[in-house]
Design a protein around this motif. Structure first.
Motif, PDB file in Angstrom:
ATOM      1  N   SER A 107       0.842  -1.192   0.000  1.00  0.00           N
ATOM      2  CA  SER A 107       0.000   0.000   0.000  1.00  0.00           C
ATOM      3  C   SER A 107       0.876   1.240   0.000  1.00  0.00           C
ATOM      4  O   SER A 107       1.896   1.300   0.698  1.00  0.00           O
ATOM      5  N   GLY A 108       0.492   2.229  -0.780  1.00  0.00           N
ATOM      6  CA  GLY A 108       1.247   3.470  -0.845  1.00  0.00           C
ATOM      7  C   GLY A 108       0.400   4.602  -1.384  1.00  0.00           C
ATOM      8  O   GLY A 108      -0.767   4.404  -1.752  1.00  0.00           O
ATOM      9  N   GLY A 109       0.968   5.796  -1.460  1.00  0.00           N
ATOM     10  CA  GLY A 109       0.246   6.951  -1.947  1.00  0.00           C
ATOM     11  C   GLY A 109       0.740   7.377  -3.318  1.00  0.00           C
ATOM     12  O   GLY A 109       1.875   7.080  -3.710  1.00  0.00           O
ATOM     13  N   ALA A 110      -0.137   8.061  -4.054  1.00  0.00           N
ATOM     14  CA  ALA A 110       0.221   8.514  -5.391  1.00  0.00           C
ATOM     15  C   ALA A 110      -0.515   9.799  -5.710  1.00  0.00           C
ATOM     16  O   ALA A 110      -1.618  10.056  -5.200  1.00  0.00           O
ATOM     17  N   THR A 111       0.101  10.630  -6.573  1.00  0.00           N
ATOM     18  CA  THR A 111      -0.571  11.807  -7.105  1.00  0.00           C
ATOM     19  C   THR A 111      -1.518  11.350  -8.201  1.00  0.00           C
ATOM     20  O   THR A 111      -1.123  10.637  -9.130  1.00  0.00           O
ATOM     21  N   LEU A 112      -2.776  11.739  -8.066  1.00  0.00           N
ATOM     22  CA  LEU A 112      -3.828  11.255  -8.954  1.00  0.00           C
ATOM     23  C   LEU A 112      -4.244  12.358  -9.909  1.00  0.00           C
ATOM     24  O   LEU A 112      -4.524  13.485  -9.499  1.00  0.00           O
ATOM     25  N   GLY A 113      -4.285  12.063 -11.196  1.00  0.00           N
ATOM     26  CA  GLY A 113      -4.725  13.015 -12.206  1.00  0.00           C
ATOM     27  C   GLY A 113      -5.714  12.389 -13.150  1.00  0.00           C
ATOM     28  O   GLY A 113      -6.000  11.194 -13.084  1.00  0.00           O
ATOM     29  N   PHE A 115      -8.792  14.182 -13.840  1.00  0.00           N
ATOM     30  CA  PHE A 115     -10.103  14.753 -13.564  1.00  0.00           C
ATOM     31  C   PHE A 115     -10.456  15.786 -14.640  1.00  0.00           C
ATOM     32  O   PHE A 115      -9.575  16.403 -15.250  1.00  0.00           O
ATOM     33  N   PRO A 116     -11.753  16.016 -14.856  1.00  0.00           N
ATOM     34  CA  PRO A 116     -12.166  16.971 -15.888  1.00  0.00           C
ATOM     35  C   PRO A 116     -11.589  18.374 -15.691  1.00  0.00           C
ATOM     36  O   PRO A 116     -11.338  19.080 -16.663  1.00  0.00           O
ATOM     37  N   ASP A 117     -11.371  18.773 -14.446  1.00  0.00           N
ATOM     38  CA  ASP A 117     -10.844  20.118 -14.193  1.00  0.00           C
ATOM     39  C   ASP A 117      -9.320  20.144 -14.123  1.00  0.00           C
ATOM     40  O   ASP A 117      -8.730  21.164 -13.741  1.00  0.00           O
ATOM     41  N   ASP A 118      -8.675  19.022 -14.482  1.00  0.00           N
ATOM     42  CA  ASP A 118      -7.212  18.917 -14.498  1.00  0.00           C
ATOM     43  C   ASP A 118      -6.577  19.151 -13.121  1.00  0.00           C
ATOM     44  O   ASP A 118      -5.380  19.443 -13.030  1.00  0.00           O
ATOM     45  N   SER A 119      -7.365  18.980 -12.064  1.00  0.00           N
ATOM     46  CA  SER A 119      -6.813  19.142 -10.726  1.00  0.00           C
ATOM     47  C   SER A 119      -6.051  17.890 -10.321  1.00  0.00           C
ATOM     48  O   SER A 119      -6.318  16.789 -10.806  1.00  0.00           O
ATOM     49  N   ALA A 120      -5.088  18.063  -9.439  1.00  0.00           N
ATOM     50  CA  ALA A 120      -4.301  16.938  -8.921  1.00  0.00           C
ATOM     51  C   ALA A 120      -4.807  16.571  -7.533  1.00  0.00           C
ATOM     52  O   ALA A 120      -5.043  17.450  -6.701  1.00  0.00           O
ATOM     53  N   ARG A 121      -4.975  15.316  -7.297  1.00  0.00           N
ATOM     54  CA  ARG A 121      -5.457  14.836  -6.002  1.00  0.00           C
ATOM     55  C   ARG A 121      -4.561  13.702  -5.521  1.00  0.00           C
ATOM     56  O   ARG A 121      -3.690  13.223  -6.251  1.00  0.00           O
ATOM     57  N   GLY A 122      -4.829  13.264  -4.313  1.00  0.00           N
ATOM     58  CA  GLY A 122      -4.067  12.155  -3.758  1.00  0.00           C
ATOM     59  C   GLY A 122      -4.920  10.911  -3.643  1.00  0.00           C
ATOM     60  O   GLY A 122      -6.111  10.984  -3.346  1.00  0.00           O
ATOM     61  N   SER A 161     -12.269   2.755  -6.208  1.00  0.00           N
ATOM     62  CA  SER A 161     -13.327   2.811  -5.206  1.00  0.00           C
ATOM     63  C   SER A 161     -14.485   3.660  -5.697  1.00  0.00           C
ATOM     64  O   SER A 161     -14.363   4.440  -6.646  1.00  0.00           O
ATOM     65  N   MET A 162     -15.639   3.529  -5.033  1.00  0.00           N
ATOM     66  CA  MET A 162     -16.813   4.319  -5.405  1.00  0.00           C
ATOM     67  C   MET A 162     -16.549   5.811  -5.266  1.00  0.00           C
ATOM     68  O   MET A 162     -17.017   6.612  -6.074  1.00  0.00           O
ATOM     69  N   ALA A 163     -15.796   6.189  -4.224  1.00  0.00           N
ATOM     70  CA  ALA A 163     -15.515   7.606  -4.010  1.00  0.00           C
ATOM     71  C   ALA A 163     -14.746   8.193  -5.188  1.00  0.00           C
ATOM     72  O   ALA A 163     -15.042   9.295  -5.664  1.00  0.00           O
ATOM     73  N   LEU A 164     -13.764   7.456  -5.671  1.00  0.00           N
ATOM     74  CA  LEU A 164     -12.985   7.934  -6.811  1.00  0.00           C
ATOM     75  C   LEU A 164     -13.842   7.973  -8.072  1.00  0.00           C
ATOM     76  O   LEU A 164     -13.780   8.928  -8.862  1.00  0.00           O
ATOM     77  N   ALA A 165     -14.673   6.959  -8.279  1.00  0.00           N
ATOM     78  CA  ALA A 165     -15.536   6.933  -9.460  1.00  0.00           C
ATOM     79  C   ALA A 165     -16.521   8.094  -9.445  1.00  0.00           C
ATOM     80  O   ALA A 165     -16.788   8.712 -10.483  1.00  0.00           O
ATOM     81  N   SER A 166     -17.087   8.402  -8.264  1.00  0.00           N
ATOM     82  CA  SER A 166     -18.049   9.499  -8.156  1.00  0.00           C
ATOM     83  C   SER A 166     -17.402  10.838  -8.491  1.00  0.00           C
ATOM     84  O   SER A 166     -17.986  11.662  -9.201  1.00  0.00           O
ATOM     85  N   ARG A 167     -16.193  11.073  -7.978  1.00  0.00           N
ATOM     86  CA  ARG A 167     -15.525  12.339  -8.251  1.00  0.00           C
ATOM     87  C   ARG A 167     -15.053  12.428  -9.709  1.00  0.00           C
ATOM     88  O   ARG A 167     -14.992  13.518 -10.274  1.00  0.00           O
ATOM     89  N   PRO A 198     -14.649  -0.145   0.215  1.00  0.00           N
ATOM     90  CA  PRO A 198     -15.257   0.344   1.451  1.00  0.00           C
ATOM     91  C   PRO A 198     -16.147   1.558   1.211  1.00  0.00           C
ATOM     92  O   PRO A 198     -15.916   2.331   0.295  1.00  0.00           O
ATOM     93  N   ALA A 199     -17.164   1.678   2.060  1.00  0.00           N
ATOM     94  CA  ALA A 199     -18.067   2.823   1.952  1.00  0.00           C
ATOM     95  C   ALA A 199     -17.450   4.008   2.695  1.00  0.00           C
ATOM     96  O   ALA A 199     -17.858   4.360   3.791  1.00  0.00           O
ATOM     97  N   SER A 200     -16.447   4.607   2.119  1.00  0.00           N
ATOM     98  CA  SER A 200     -15.727   5.720   2.742  1.00  0.00           C
ATOM     99  C   SER A 200     -15.363   6.727   1.670  1.00  0.00           C
ATOM    100  O   SER A 200     -15.377   6.422   0.476  1.00  0.00           O
ATOM    101  N   PRO A 201     -15.020   7.962   2.078  1.00  0.00           N
ATOM    102  CA  PRO A 201     -14.644   8.985   1.088  1.00  0.00           C
ATOM    103  C   PRO A 201     -13.236   8.807   0.539  1.00  0.00           C
ATOM    104  O   PRO A 201     -12.790   9.611  -0.270  1.00  0.00           O
ATOM    105  N   GLN A 202     -12.540   7.763   0.987  1.00  0.00           N
ATOM    106  CA  GLN A 202     -11.164   7.552   0.546  1.00  0.00           C
ATOM    107  C   GLN A 202     -11.115   7.168  -0.928  1.00  0.00           C
ATOM    108  O   GLN A 202     -11.852   6.296  -1.391  1.00  0.00           O
ATOM    109  N   MET A 203     -10.245   7.840  -1.693  1.00  0.00           N
ATOM    110  CA  MET A 203     -10.051   7.489  -3.104  1.00  0.00           C
ATOM    111  C   MET A 203      -8.943   6.439  -3.181  1.00  0.00           C
ATOM    112  O   MET A 203      -7.806   6.695  -2.768  1.00  0.00           O
TER     113      MET A 203
END
Length: 410
Positions: A107-113, A115-122, A161-167, A198-203
């Protein structure tokens, strides 16, 4: 002689059907209430267990490498950190058998790109074997899991995850995310599935284990894997912990001391205790109605003893023993409770299924009445016990009557 006493008791009950029915009414209501409550409680417990399995980590056990040690009050890096491998996973799965499952997890973290608004997320990136995770989030809202070929070929694919798909899609139609591409640390990957938990806001993005190192930020590329274990049920988690502990002890000398095992045994125990307390509380409350029914039976049996005093005297004078009189009146009491329990079980099951349907209608929760052998045994056993308990005093009173005084009774 005992069978003769039982026959006499049965004839006495059939001679007064209305009184027998009224005596059994309390038992019918009490048994029905007990069966209904236990059946609904079992259904609610099954629903709660499914919810716990789907939304919590109470069934999960983690085995990870110790990276630090304490020396003279200081936390320092360990020079002998153990790296878990596929070999460890294979032997652990063999030790667990069919009581649980295990997987090697990165498990690790990554910069996520992407999105329609070209914003960067984690986002959290988790390595995945082919197919669904064996102990983690394994239900799909859309799409599929990774294939053996995709893991073998290090394909640039991911399950999110669902949270990532929704965003990503800005909707709850998760199928719209399938086929779209996101970037993890600048590498484009295709979405092939969306998990239901999981049913959480985590992407979160699950990627092939062979692709993991290239899709996480630099600090996570050399991350140590951990072993993630899970029990098939809440109760089996304790056995999983026991077998995992035995597996650690069987490792080569010194390896067990370089690993740590963590689980939520305290929370798991609390969950199981809460379920048991709920059933005991509801069963105790409804059991009071059975006691009320027992008191009604005692009153009817005492009246029967008074009305049949001369019959008792004649039986005693013609050779019947006190034990025969006790058996006769206890048989009548148990017969009343037995008939009441049979009708009560049918009534209780009807009420339980009706209430469960109403609960589903009002709450949209998949709660179904559960008819178990334990519930039926408790209901039948309670009814017989009530019959014996509350029929004992009238039976003893009848047996203690003097034959001469009883025959003279008007």
């Amino acid at each position: 002689m005992p069978w003769h006493s039982l026959l006499i008791g049965a004839r006495a009950l059939s001679a007064n059907p209305l009184r027998t029915a009224l005596a059994a009414l309390g038992v019918i209501v009490g048994t029905g209430a007990l069966v209904a409550v236990l059946a609904i409680a079992d259904g609610v417990e099954a629903f709660a267990r499914r919810q716990i399995a789907e939304t919590t980590d109470l069934q999960l056990v983690h085995i990870s490498s110790l990276t630090n040690r304490n020396l003279d009050g200081l936390t320092l890096p360990r020079p002998d950190t153990l790296r878990l491998t596929e070999t460890h996973l294979t032997t652990l799965r063999s030790a667990l058998g069919d009581v649980g499952s295990a997987t090697l997890r990165f498990s690790g973290g990554a910069t996520l790109g992407g999105f329609p608004d070209d914003s960067a997320r984690g986002a959290e990136v988790i390595s995945l074997e082919d197919g669904p995770p064996v102990v983690e989030e394994n239900a799909l809202m859309a799409g599929r899991w990774l294939s053996i070929e995709e893991v073998r070929d290090s394909s640039a694919v991911a399950v999110i995850s669902m949270a990532l798909a929704s965003r990503l899609t800005r909707s709850t139609d998760y199928a719209r995310a399938l086929g779209r591409r996101i970037t993890l640390e600048g590498t484009s990957v295709e979405i092939v599935g969306v998990t239901a938990k999981p049913a959480s806001p985590q992407m979160i993005a699950w990627v092939p284990r062979t692709r993991f190192a290239g899709l996480v930020a630099q600090p996570f590329r050399g991350v140590l894997p951990s072993l993630l274990l899970g029990g098939s049920t809440l109760e089996s988690t304790a056995e999983v912990v026991s077998r995992a502990t035995a597996w650690m002890r069987a490792l080569p000398a010194g390896d067990a001391e370089r690993l740590t095992l963590a689980n939520r045994a305290d929370r798991l125990k609390q969950a199981e205790q809460s379920m048991l307390l709920f059933k005991l509380l509801m069963g105790s409350i409804t059991g009071i109605s059975l006691l009320v029914g027992g008191i009604g039976i005692m009153n009817v049996m005492l009246a029967s003893v008074f009305e049949r005093t001369r019959e008792i005297g004649v039986r005693r004078a013609t050779g019947a023993r006190r034990r025969d009189i006790v058996v006769q009146f206890l048989a009548e009491s148990v017969a009343i409770t037995g008939a009441g329990a049979t009708a009560g079980v049918a009534l209780g099951l009807a009420v339980a299924f009706g209430v469960a349907a109403f609960m589903r209608l009002r709450t949209q929760a998949e709660i179904h009445a559960a008819v178990t052998a334990g519930t039926l045994t408790i209901a039948a056993g309670s009814a017989v016990l009530v019959g014996l308990t509350f029929g004992l005093y009238p039976a003893l009173r009848a047996a203690r009557l003097s034959p001469i005084d009883a025959i003279r009774h008007e």
